[in-house]
Motif scaffolding. Structure first.
Motif, PDB file in Angstrom:
ATOM      1  N   PHE A  86       0.830  -1.210   0.000  1.00 15.28           N
ATOM      2  CA  PHE A  86       0.000   0.000   0.000  1.00 15.28           C
ATOM      3  C   PHE A  86       0.859   1.253   0.000  1.00 15.28           C
ATOM      4  O   PHE A  86       0.580   2.222  -0.707  1.00 15.28           O
ATOM      5  CB  PHE A  86      -0.949   0.004   1.207  1.00 15.28           C
ATOM      6  CG  PHE A  86      -1.803   1.227   1.270  1.00 15.28           C
ATOM      7  CD1 PHE A  86      -2.858   1.400   0.390  1.00 15.28           C
ATOM      8  CD2 PHE A  86      -1.538   2.229   2.181  1.00 15.28           C
ATOM      9  CE1 PHE A  86      -3.640   2.545   0.422  1.00 15.28           C
ATOM     10  CE2 PHE A  86      -2.307   3.369   2.227  1.00 15.28           C
ATOM     11  CZ  PHE A  86      -3.366   3.521   1.353  1.00 15.28           C
ATOM     12  N   SER A  87       1.941   1.239   0.782  1.00 13.98           N
ATOM     13  CA  SER A  87       2.829   2.397   0.830  1.00 13.98           C
ATOM     14  C   SER A  87       3.483   2.649  -0.521  1.00 13.98           C
ATOM     15  O   SER A  87       3.547   3.790  -0.989  1.00 13.98           O
ATOM     16  CB  SER A  87       3.900   2.181   1.899  1.00 13.98           C
ATOM     17  OG  SER A  87       4.775   3.276   1.954  1.00 13.98           O
ATOM     18  N   THR A  90       0.858   3.936  -3.028  1.00 16.00           N
ATOM     19  CA  THR A  90       0.445   5.294  -2.694  1.00 16.00           C
ATOM     20  C   THR A  90       1.542   6.298  -3.019  1.00 16.00           C
ATOM     21  O   THR A  90       1.261   7.391  -3.510  1.00 16.00           O
ATOM     22  CB  THR A  90       0.057   5.390  -1.208  1.00 16.00           C
ATOM     23  OG1 THR A  90      -0.975   4.440  -0.941  1.00 16.00           O
ATOM     24  CG2 THR A  90      -0.440   6.772  -0.858  1.00 16.00           C
ATOM     25  N   VAL A  94      -1.290   7.312  -7.220  1.00 16.74           N
ATOM     26  CA  VAL A  94      -2.261   7.776  -6.229  1.00 16.74           C
ATOM     27  C   VAL A  94      -3.088   6.609  -5.707  1.00 16.74           C
ATOM     28  O   VAL A  94      -4.113   6.797  -5.084  1.00 16.74           O
ATOM     29  CB  VAL A  94      -3.193   8.878  -6.798  1.00 16.74           C
ATOM     30  CG1 VAL A  94      -2.409  10.148  -7.022  1.00 16.74           C
ATOM     31  CG2 VAL A  94      -3.868   8.430  -8.065  1.00 16.74           C
ATOM     32  N   GLY A  95      -2.642   5.388  -5.963  1.00 19.37           N
ATOM     33  CA  GLY A  95      -3.291   4.202  -5.434  1.00 19.37           C
ATOM     34  C   GLY A  95      -4.142   3.498  -6.471  1.00 19.37           C
ATOM     35  O   GLY A  95      -4.568   4.090  -7.456  1.00 19.37           O
ATOM     36  N   THR A 100      -7.581  -0.126   0.981  1.00 14.46           N
ATOM     37  CA  THR A 100      -8.087   1.184   1.384  1.00 14.46           C
ATOM     38  C   THR A 100      -7.823   1.401   2.873  1.00 14.46           C
ATOM     39  O   THR A 100      -8.125   0.521   3.680  1.00 14.46           O
ATOM     40  CB  THR A 100      -9.615   1.259   1.141  1.00 14.46           C
ATOM     41  OG1 THR A 100      -9.884   0.841  -0.190  1.00 14.46           O
ATOM     42  CG2 THR A 100     -10.133   2.650   1.367  1.00 14.46           C
ATOM     43  N   ARG A 106      -6.119   7.304   6.293  1.00 12.15           N
ATOM     44  CA  ARG A 106      -6.459   8.111   5.106  1.00 12.15           C
ATOM     45  C   ARG A 106      -5.624   9.387   5.058  1.00 12.15           C
ATOM     46  O   ARG A 106      -5.155   9.787   4.004  1.00 12.15           O
ATOM     47  CB  ARG A 106      -7.942   8.459   5.098  1.00 12.15           C
ATOM     48  CG  ARG A 106      -8.808   7.273   4.837  1.00 12.15           C
ATOM     49  CD  ARG A 106     -10.251   7.651   4.798  1.00 12.15           C
ATOM     50  NE  ARG A 106     -11.029   6.464   4.494  1.00 12.15           N
ATOM     51  CZ  ARG A 106     -12.256   6.495   4.057  1.00 12.15           C
ATOM     52  NH1 ARG A 106     -12.869   7.637   3.871  1.00 12.15           N
ATOM     53  NH2 ARG A 106     -12.892   5.378   3.799  1.00 12.15           N
ATOM     54  N   ALA A 109      -2.122   8.449   4.088  1.00 11.66           N
ATOM     55  CA  ALA A 109      -2.046   8.157   2.656  1.00 11.66           C
ATOM     56  C   ALA A 109      -2.054   9.440   1.841  1.00 11.66           C
ATOM     57  O   ALA A 109      -1.347   9.553   0.833  1.00 11.66           O
ATOM     58  CB  ALA A 109      -3.210   7.261   2.239  1.00 11.66           C
ATOM     59  N   SER A 113       1.024  10.451  -0.564  1.00 15.29           N
ATOM     60  CA  SER A 113       0.838  10.698  -2.000  1.00 15.29           C
ATOM     61  C   SER A 113       1.298  12.108  -2.371  1.00 15.29           C
ATOM     62  O   SER A 113       1.834  12.320  -3.458  1.00 15.29           O
ATOM     63  CB  SER A 113      -0.619  10.472  -2.409  1.00 15.29           C
ATOM     64  OG  SER A 113      -1.473  11.392  -1.780  1.00 15.29           O
TER      65      SER A 113
END
Length: 137
Positions: A86-87, A90, A94-95, A100, A106, A109, A113
């Protein structure tokens, strides 16, 4: 057979482009800097690892990463791999939306980003400024 030839051609063109970018002398002076390039890689790796560690540690405090919209108890190693994935996604984009964050994740993240969005222009600006300083002397 066509796929193999296409893959070989694409890899050949990619390697040729990278070689020309790094070693090419299309202009009198090459503005490629190994020092800045390695610094960029180290900064990206540091930011990616730091945020992955934050997501991992916060997963024990209730700030979780949803996998495909499902909240599941995952083994420790899988939670760590989800945090790194996820890192990385991101930071570099932008994912994808497959994982999620919930809660404070959030905001983390969003900050990650933003850092990933600002790093490349900052390094290009550093190269551009270095180019101007060389012409002054």
């Amino acid at each position: 057979m066509v796929a193999v030839i296409s893959i070989v051609l694409i890899v050949f063109l990619l390697m040729g482009s990278l070689y020309a970018f790094i070693f090419g002398k299309a202009h009198q002076r090459s503005y490629f800097s190994y020092e800045i390039f390695y610094t960029l890689l180290v900064v990206y790796f540091t930011v990616l690892t730091s945020f992955a560690s934050l997501y991992f540690v916060l997963s024990f405090e209730g700030v979780l990463l949803l996998d495909d919209g499902k909240l599941e108890e995952l083994p420790l190693f899988e939670t760590l791999s989800h945090s790194f994935y996820f890192s990385g996604v991101t930071l570099m984009t932008v994912g994808y939306g497959d994982i999620t964050p919930i809660g404070w994740g959030r905001l983390l993240a969003l900050v990650e980003s933003l850092i990933g969005y600002i790093l490349p222009p900052a390094f290009f600006l550093k190269i551009w400024q270095g180019k101007g300083e060389r012409n002054v002397y």
